[in-house]
Each structure stands twice: as structure tokens, then as C-alpha cells.
Design a protein around this motif. Sequence first.
Motif, PDB file in Angstrom:
ATOM      1  N   TYR A  45     -14.274 -28.881  -0.079  1.00 48.79           N
ATOM      2  CA  TYR A  45     -13.878 -29.435  -1.370  1.00 48.79           C
ATOM      3  C   TYR A  45     -14.487 -28.629  -2.520  1.00 48.79           C
ATOM      4  O   TYR A  45     -14.008 -28.696  -3.657  1.00 48.79           O
ATOM      5  N   ALA A  46     -15.549 -27.900  -2.222  1.00 47.77           N
ATOM      6  CA  ALA A  46     -16.152 -26.973  -3.180  1.00 47.77           C
ATOM      7  C   ALA A  46     -16.196 -25.600  -2.523  1.00 47.77           C
ATOM      8  O   ALA A  46     -16.456 -25.491  -1.322  1.00 47.77           O
ATOM      9  N   PRO A  47     -15.948 -24.536  -3.270  1.00 43.96           N
ATOM     10  CA  PRO A  47     -15.935 -23.193  -2.662  1.00 43.96           C
ATOM     11  C   PRO A  47     -17.247 -22.894  -1.937  1.00 43.96           C
ATOM     12  O   PRO A  47     -18.345 -23.108  -2.467  1.00 43.96           O
ATOM     13  N   GLY A  48     -17.138 -22.448  -0.688  1.00 41.15           N
ATOM     14  CA  GLY A  48     -18.305 -22.050   0.071  1.00 41.15           C
ATOM     15  C   GLY A  48     -19.114 -23.202   0.636  1.00 41.15           C
ATOM     16  O   GLY A  48     -20.227 -22.988   1.127  1.00 41.15           O
ATOM     17  N   HIS A  49     -18.585 -24.416   0.576  1.00 41.54           N
ATOM     18  CA  HIS A  49     -19.315 -25.578   1.085  1.00 41.54           C
ATOM     19  C   HIS A  49     -18.371 -26.447   1.915  1.00 41.54           C
ATOM     20  O   HIS A  49     -17.267 -26.757   1.468  1.00 41.54           O
ATOM     21  N   THR A  50     -18.812 -26.815   3.092  1.00 42.57           N
ATOM     22  CA  THR A  50     -18.036 -27.708   3.950  1.00 42.57           C
ATOM     23  C   THR A  50     -18.618 -29.111   3.888  1.00 42.57           C
ATOM     24  O   THR A  50     -19.832 -29.299   4.027  1.00 42.57           O
ATOM     25  N   VAL A  89     -22.199 -35.412   4.347  1.00 41.67           N
ATOM     26  CA  VAL A  89     -22.986 -34.235   4.710  1.00 41.67           C
ATOM     27  C   VAL A  89     -22.255 -32.993   4.169  1.00 41.67           C
ATOM     28  O   VAL A  89     -21.079 -32.797   4.454  1.00 41.67           O
ATOM     29  N   MET A  90     -22.975 -32.159   3.391  1.00 40.70           N
ATOM     30  CA  MET A  90     -22.381 -30.936   2.868  1.00 40.70           C
ATOM     31  C   MET A  90     -23.237 -29.738   3.300  1.00 40.70           C
ATOM     32  O   MET A  90     -24.464 -29.770   3.191  1.00 40.70           O
ATOM     33  N   SER A  91     -22.567 -28.729   3.805  1.00 36.11           N
ATOM     34  CA  SER A  91     -23.262 -27.518   4.263  1.00 36.11           C
ATOM     35  C   SER A  91     -22.751 -26.283   3.517  1.00 36.11           C
ATOM     36  O   SER A  91     -21.518 -26.080   3.410  1.00 36.11           O
ATOM     37  N   ARG A  92     -23.649 -25.465   2.995  1.00 33.48           N
ATOM     38  CA  ARG A  92     -23.259 -24.214   2.355  1.00 33.48           C
ATOM     39  C   ARG A  92     -22.940 -23.189   3.424  1.00 33.48           C
ATOM     40  O   ARG A  92     -23.716 -22.976   4.363  1.00 33.48           O
TER      41      ARG A  92
END
Length: 468
Positions: A126-131, A464-467
Motif C-alpha cells: 500500500y506504500a512503495p517499498g513496504h508490504t 504488520v508492515m515490512s520494508r
Amino acid sequence: MLTNVVAGRHRPASTGSALTLVDPSTGTTSGHTVNSRQSDVDEAMTAAASAFPRWRRSTPAERQRALLALADALESGAETFADAEIRETGKPRRVVLDEEIPECVSALRFFAGAARLLEGTAATEYAPGHTSFVRREPVGVCAQIAPWNYPLMMAVWKIAPALAAGNTVVLKPAETTPSTAVLLAETAAEQLPPGTFNVVLGDRDTGRALVSHPLTDLVSITGSTRAGIDVATTAAADLKRTHLELGGNAPLLVFGDVDVAETAEGICAAAFYNAGQDCTAASRVLAHESVYDELVAALTKAAAGTRTATADADFGPLNSAAQLSRVQGLIDRLGDHAELRTGGRRAADHGFFFSPTVIANLRQDDEIVQEEIFGPVITVQRFASEAEAVALANDVRYGLAASVWTRDHARALRVSAELDFGCVWVNTHGPLVLEMPHGGFRHSGHGKDLSAYSFAEYTRVKHVMSRL
């Protein structure tokens, strides 16, 4: 003497205080139970908290197997459970064995399956470079308080979704009907890790100690609105999550196009089941003026043919002397305008049986219309229009269940949309299925029993968000 079951073992209470159990069919003493206090609650809560890390890490398949094994054990031990249930409720044996215990077994199996069907949103960027993805996790230690009208069934409705979701449980059954909860915990001790499911016995003070305990993460109660407000108030002091399934005062809107005889039979069956001790009981009939007189006569006839305090009874006694007194008080305080068509009195000189009752010509502000009766009583009011029927139906503080009786499909859809109740039946009243949610609005509480909605009540959502 019944005792607590903590970490799979019987535990006596820390004090010598005891509660007397009464057989409502005879009014005589049937046994005694411990009355737990703070130290007993501490022991059970500590056991549940200690068991939580292991149980939450178990796989859905492992939880499924445990619940399926518990269901099988309950099914094979049905006679033993029925003996205990009947001794403390007075219910007809065929009702317990043929209807209630099979439903309990089915509920355990349903939530065993639900444990393996937990759904979530897809992981994506939903954000560039982040899952991002969402985790559904168990809430923690659940304090659960069950009522006396369906002791075993309500215990199962509570523990099954909570355990399936990975929570641990401390259950307090009603002080007048604790035996089946103890049997359930004894049986579960062979299927579940120690501390996963615990039972503490006692009165309202025991319940308050559970609600306020620092290890409690979620509180679930099925009970009166007064009890629900007490729980919500206590839980709010520590911001605990609550799940409240409370009282009801179900309206039945009967329009002029119905088959009156068939409708009366259906209403009486739903009103008198379990002696009317049901939060969805069909107690408040609103009849169109075109069928009012005919319906009152048909209800009176059907009620007069309904049996209690006999060997082949359709329903058993009220739960206690206090409940008998409460129902009789509502009858005794009727205004002069009310017409008692049948019943309205104790049905036997032993136990707490009350006769099937029909009261006509009631007004909206009558106490017996505004308050939940919880006894085998039908009240009847008259209405002239669809709008008036809806207004009368909604003009109580409860919002659990209602029903619409008509042959007009469009009317049924219109009225069901306008009724402010969590469940609306059409041309029937009372059936519940495991796949659909059960729960109310307003003073009937919040949260859902049964279905995937109930399972979700016992989970929390984590992002949970992962770069990358």
C-alpha cells in the motif's frame, strides 16, 4: 460438594463458604457448591494466563482436534450431562437429550472447523517499498459468565469460539446451575492442555472478581441487562473488552392476512419453550385489529392445552423461588384494564412451576409490556397500521429479537428493515442456526454469539508492515 476445576484438577475453595443448590421441580435441596472468593479467582486466572502462551501457539488443526474430541466426549456422555442439567433446571428429559445436548455437540464441531477458516486481507504494497498484512490473534484470557436458563448450551457457546481462536478461558456458571459446567471442565481436562479451560463457582461477587481481575483481557456475559451494565461498568475501569448478550423483550407483529390458528400455535410454542426463560421468548404479541379478537381466543386455547408440572410436560419449572415471585409480581401488578385470559398463577404445590398465561388488552406503558418477563407469559396489544406496529415494537429499551407474521412478502421486508432488533424472523419465531449470528442492540447488549462473527469477537487485529 461441587468444587472449582483449575488446570484440569478439582480445587476446593479457600473459604468454607458454600451455596445451596435447589431442584426447581421440587423446591428441595439437591446439593451444595463452593462459593469462590478472590484467592480462588486468582488461582484460576493465573492458570489461564500461564496456559495462554502455549495454547495461542498451537496450530488451528491442533485446536480443531481438541474441540472435536471434546464434542465426541460430550456426545458419548450425554446421559450424565442430562442428569445434571435436569437436576438443576427441571427441564423435560426429552428436550435436554434430543434438542439441547445435540446442539452443544454441533456447536463444538462448528467452531472446531472455524479454527481452520480464519480469513484475512491479502498482503500487498500500500506504500512503495513496504508490504502490509493483517494478523488475527487471540485476545488472551477470557472471563466468561454463563446464565441459568441454558447452563450447558450457553457455556459451550462461550468456550467454543474462544478456545478455537486460541484464547484461554475461566468460566463462571450461574450459581443455581453449576453442575454441567463442572462436568464440561472435567471432560475437557482429557482433551486440552492444563489451564486452557477452567471453571470457578460462586455468586455475583465471584463474577465481579473475574471481571476486575488484572489478568482478564476480555469479559463475556450472557445475562440480564442489569448484570451487563454491572460488567460493563467494572470492565471500563481497566478498558477491558466486553461481549454482552443481555435481556430481550421480543415483539411479534401479526398482520391481518395470517392463518390465525397456525400463527397462534407457532407463537405459543415459542413463548412457552423453556418456561419462557429465553431472551428471545415470544412474549409480546402485537396484533392487527382485524384479527385481534380471533388471535387472542386462539392463543388462549393453545395456552390452555400446553402442559407443565406433569409427566409429559411441554416445559418445566421456573429456575428459582425468586424467579417465580418475580413473574407472579408482574401479574399481580396488572392494571384493571388488563384481561387475564388464562393462567397467571402457580401451576403446582411443589417446585416453581407457573401456568401458561395469556393477557390481553394491554397498554404500551404497562410494566409487563416494557420489562422482560422471563416466564411462560404472552401479552397481547392491538394496532391499526403498519407504522403503529413498528412504533410499538421499537418502543422498549431492548433490541434482541422480533418477528413478523404476514403473507405479504413486501411488507415482511419493509417491516424487518424498520425493526430495531438484532434478529428478525418472518412467519416463525425462535430458530437459531450456528452459521448465523445471534446478538442484539441497545439494552440487549453488543457482540455476537454463533457464526464466524462470534469467532471474530475473540480475536484482535494487528497490522504488520515490512520494508522491502
